[in-house]
Design a protein around this motif. Sequence first.
Motif, short mmCIF file in Angstrom:
data_model
loop_
_atom_site.label_atom_id
_atom_site.label_comp_id
_atom_site.label_asym_id
_atom_site.label_seq_id
_atom_site.Cartn_x
_atom_site.Cartn_y
_atom_site.Cartn_z
N UNK A 54 0.84 -1.20 0.00
CA UNK A 54 0.00 0.00 0.00
C UNK A 54 0.87 1.25 0.00
N UNK A 55 0.49 2.23 -0.78
CA UNK A 55 1.21 3.50 -0.82
C UNK A 55 0.45 4.54 -0.01
N UNK A 56 1.11 5.07 1.01
CA UNK A 56 0.50 6.08 1.87
C UNK A 56 0.42 7.41 1.12
N UNK A 57 -0.68 8.08 1.25
CA UNK A 57 -0.91 9.36 0.56
C UNK A 57 0.03 10.44 1.12
N UNK A 58 0.38 11.41 0.29
CA UNK A 58 1.19 12.54 0.77
C UNK A 58 0.34 13.43 1.68
N UNK A 59 1.00 14.23 2.49
CA UNK A 59 0.30 15.12 3.43
C UNK A 59 -0.06 16.43 2.73
N UNK A 60 -1.33 16.63 2.42
CA UNK A 60 -1.72 17.80 1.62
C UNK A 60 -1.63 19.10 2.42
N UNK A 61 -1.78 19.02 3.75
CA UNK A 61 -1.64 20.23 4.57
C UNK A 61 -0.18 20.64 4.62
N UNK A 62 0.69 19.65 4.77
CA UNK A 62 2.13 19.93 4.76
C UNK A 62 2.54 20.52 3.41
N UNK A 63 2.03 19.93 2.31
CA UNK A 63 2.33 20.44 0.98
C UNK A 63 1.80 21.86 0.82
#
Length: 214
Positions: free
Chosen positions: A58-67
Amino acid sequence: AILAAFKAKGKTVLNNCAIEPEVLNLVLFLNNLGGNIKINGRKIIVIGCEKIKKNVTHKIIFDRIELGTYMIAASIIGKKIKFSNIDTRIIKNDISLLKRMGIRITSKKSSIEILKSKNIKKINIQTRPYPGFATDLQAQLMVLMTQANGVSKIKENIFENRFMHVPELKRMGADIKILNKTAIIKGPTKLTGAEVMATDLRASVCLVLAALIA
């Protein structure tokens, strides 16, 4: 609640749920493990999983708030900065908002590039559940608004007392007023260094962004 329902016996129905990409990514992971979870609007139906698979990928999603925070930082710094290995569809509304503020952004499927922007424009926004503007980016965007030409407004619809960073920004020279649930930010203003106090995670990073300007 999803995790609890995943291991509970029988059927669980969760109503009026958050449907942020992180929630969808969790559901995808649990279904890969052998779960039976369905999403219908803001309703999530979970059938308890009796047997969990032992080996899954499984690939964990990137952190959109951090981005989003780094995107605002890049807009403040005013240099050419590239962010890779992301899904720009998830943050398309954030990209659109920054473009409306005059930030020069080039976006591809899995990367974005932020270029120096000479003229930052005022904007009025409201925090909303996803896919609306995230309350967790409100403080960061407020810092960018201090450098915009004209009067910008942010209405906070998610959390009460989410403007505790405002007095700290005012110590640094920001011109901000609070009227009920709305922050009114006048720009552009010169920010200078000051001793400030962080009240929470987002407030603290907004003060770091303000320090970049100072």
